[in-house]
Design a protein around this motif. Structure first.
Motif, PDB file in Angstrom:
ATOM      1  N   ARG A 263      20.467  37.193  80.294  1.00 50.95           N
ATOM      2  CA  ARG A 263      19.672  37.343  81.453  1.00 50.95           C
ATOM      3  C   ARG A 263      20.485  37.565  82.496  1.00 50.95           C
ATOM      4  N   SER A 264      21.448  37.248  82.687  1.00 53.07           N
ATOM      5  CA  SER A 264      22.511  37.606  83.992  1.00 53.07           C
ATOM      6  C   SER A 264      22.525  39.347  84.074  1.00 53.07           C
ATOM      7  N   ILE A 265      22.857  39.830  82.959  1.00 54.19           N
ATOM      8  CA  ILE A 265      22.862  41.308  82.846  1.00 54.19           C
ATOM      9  C   ILE A 265      21.505  41.978  83.123  1.00 54.19           C
ATOM     10  N   SER A 266      20.352  41.251  82.684  1.00 53.25           N
ATOM     11  CA  SER A 266      18.942  41.953  82.999  1.00 53.25           C
ATOM     12  C   SER A 266      18.894  41.834  84.447  1.00 53.25           C
ATOM     13  N   THR A 267      19.157  40.593  85.209  1.00 50.00           N
ATOM     14  CA  THR A 267      19.015  40.357  86.525  1.00 50.00           C
ATOM     15  C   THR A 267      19.854  41.433  87.476  1.00 50.00           C
ATOM     16  N   ALA A 268      21.252  41.633  86.932  1.00 49.07           N
ATOM     17  CA  ALA A 268      21.924  42.570  87.564  1.00 49.07           C
ATOM     18  C   ALA A 268      21.336  43.828  87.717  1.00 49.07           C
ATOM     19  N   ASP A 269      20.952  44.384  86.625  1.00 45.73           N
ATOM     20  CA  ASP A 269      20.211  45.469  86.428  1.00 45.73           C
ATOM     21  C   ASP A 269      19.129  45.947  87.292  1.00 45.73           C
ATOM     22  N   GLN A 270      18.158  44.775  87.367  1.00 42.82           N
ATOM     23  CA  GLN A 270      16.909  44.897  88.147  1.00 42.82           C
ATOM     24  C   GLN A 270      17.577  44.861  89.652  1.00 42.82           C
ATOM     25  N   MET A 271      18.697  44.119  90.068  1.00 41.63           N
ATOM     26  CA  MET A 271      18.894  44.295  91.361  1.00 41.63           C
ATOM     27  C   MET A 271      19.632  45.827  91.659  1.00 41.63           C
ATOM     28  N   MET A 272      20.503  46.197  90.731  1.00 46.75           N
ATOM     29  CA  MET A 272      20.786  47.697  91.161  1.00 46.75           C
ATOM     30  C   MET A 272      19.718  48.353  91.204  1.00 46.75           C
ATOM     31  N   GLY A 273      18.486  48.355  90.598  1.00 46.49           N
ATOM     32  CA  GLY A 273      17.502  49.357  90.612  1.00 46.49           C
ATOM     33  C   GLY A 273      16.770  49.083  91.821  1.00 46.49           C
ATOM     34  N   LEU A 274      16.919  48.007  92.429  1.00 43.29           N
ATOM     35  CA  LEU A 274      16.110  47.767  93.746  1.00 43.29           C
ATOM     36  C   LEU A 274      16.980  48.484  94.686  1.00 43.29           C
ATOM     37  N   VAL A 275      18.110  48.194  94.493  1.00 48.02           N
ATOM     38  CA  VAL A 275      19.070  48.898  95.534  1.00 48.02           C
ATOM     39  C   VAL A 275      19.167  50.377  95.566  1.00 48.02           C
ATOM     40  N   ASN A 276      18.998  50.766  94.467  1.00 49.06           N
ATOM     41  CA  ASN A 276      18.982  52.482  94.179  1.00 49.06           C
ATOM     42  C   ASN A 276      17.485  52.926  94.626  1.00 49.06           C
ATOM     43  N   SER A 277      16.332  52.285  94.537  1.00 46.89           N
ATOM     44  CA  SER A 277      15.107  52.533  95.163  1.00 46.89           C
ATOM     45  C   SER A 277      14.787  52.598  96.512  1.00 46.89           C
ATOM     46  N   ILE A 278      15.904  51.893  97.134  1.00 46.69           N
ATOM     47  CA  ILE A 278      15.666  52.139  98.689  1.00 46.69           C
ATOM     48  C   ILE A 278      15.825  53.235  99.411  1.00 46.69           C
ATOM     49  N   ARG A 279      14.966  53.746 100.042  1.00 46.82           N
ATOM     50  CA  ARG A 279      15.137  55.041 100.759  1.00 46.82           C
ATOM     51  C   ARG A 279      15.528  54.945 102.237  1.00 46.82           C
TER      52      ARG A 279
END
Length: 279
Positions: A263-279
């Motif tokens: 779950r930690s890996i999944s959460t970290a992946d989601q956080m990286m996705g949110l950061v990368n989606s910021i415009r």
């Protein structure tokens, strides 16, 4: 790579090794004389991150300064547990149960044409025809390895009608003419450092090849005991010391830990996705 991902992935790999150890224990629940192993964890190296550059801001701080960022956990040791297993009565003359948890049988194993001594708690023995002398029988394990006494492999006369083994390992046979004759002595060894022993399969243990490099000599690990110190029970077998309830609990805990790290890996992946989606 994200630190939390690296930490979780390292720990998951080590948790899988613990699961393998538990599975091995559970698979040998009914193996005679089997000794379970227990995996323990230790922390890997951590990094101290001192993110406060103004010392005056740390006045009155009770916790350590900075942040400790770890790299996960690893298997610190897989220890051999030598607690006595339960004794099961079989009434079979060649079944022997050792009643001291530090004592082991000695058997002779052929390895690439050379004979080597191995150690086991499995007391299920059988008779095998001696190829060099039809008048005697060898006492062997289920895999054909000969049981050893003070003078080498133990043999008994082929024309006997009954075998008797006392609690000190002295073997006597009743011949077909009714006379009683001595037939040898079971020689046990005391294992003083069981964690040094190496499992080599077939429920056997041996000394590691790098024993000297580890700073030991065979006398530090093993010691031959006298007949008066032996404690055997004929017609019985020592069962595995695996507690299936304990192993199930350990398995569930390991699975929960594995799930948490996943779950930690999944959460970290989601956080990286949110950061990368910021415009």
């Amino acid at each position: 790579m994200n630190t939390s991902m690296m930490t979780a992935s390292v720990t998951m790999g080590q948790l899988q090794k613990k699961m393998d150890t538990i599975a091995h224990n559970m698979a040998n629940t009914n193996t005679t004389g089997f000794k379970r192993r227990e995996a323990t964890f230790s922390d890997l190296l951590f990094q101290q991150v001192n993110n406060q550059t103004v010392p005056s801001m740390e006045t009155g701080r009770l916790t350590p300064n900075g942040i400790r960022v770890g790299a996960g956990a690893k298997i610190g040791q897989t220890s051999l547990r030598t607690e006595q297993g339960s004794i099961q009565q079989t009434d079979r003359p060649l079944d022997l149960a050792i009643q001291n948890p530090s004592h082991f049988f000695q058997v002779e194993v052929s390895n690439n044409g050379e004979s080597e001594v191995r150690y086991t708690r499995d007391g299920a023995f059988y008779f095998s025809q001696n190829p060099n002398n039809p008048d005697v029988l060898n006492v062997v394990t289920g895999q054909g390895h000969q049981l050893l006494g003070p003078n080498g492999p133990i043999t008994v006369p082929a024309d006997h009608s009954e075998v008797q083994i006392d609690e000190n390992g002295r073997i006597s046979v009743i011949l077909r003419d009714g006379t009683t004759a001595p037939a040898g002595q079971v020689e046990l060894v005391r294992v003083q450092r069981p964690q040094i022993l190496e499992q080599i399969g077939e429920n056997l243990f041996g000394l590691p090849d790098n024993l000297i490099e580890q700073g030991y000599v065979p006398a530090d690990i093993l010691g031959v005991i006298g007949a008066e110190q032996a404690s055997l029970k004929q017609g019985a077998l020592e069962m595995s010391n695996v507690d299936i309830g304990k192993e199930m609990s350990e398995m569930l805990l390991a699975q929960r830990s594995y799930q948490f790290n996943a779950r930690s890996i999944s959460t970290a992946d989601q956080m990286m996705g949110l950061v990368n989606s910021i415009r």
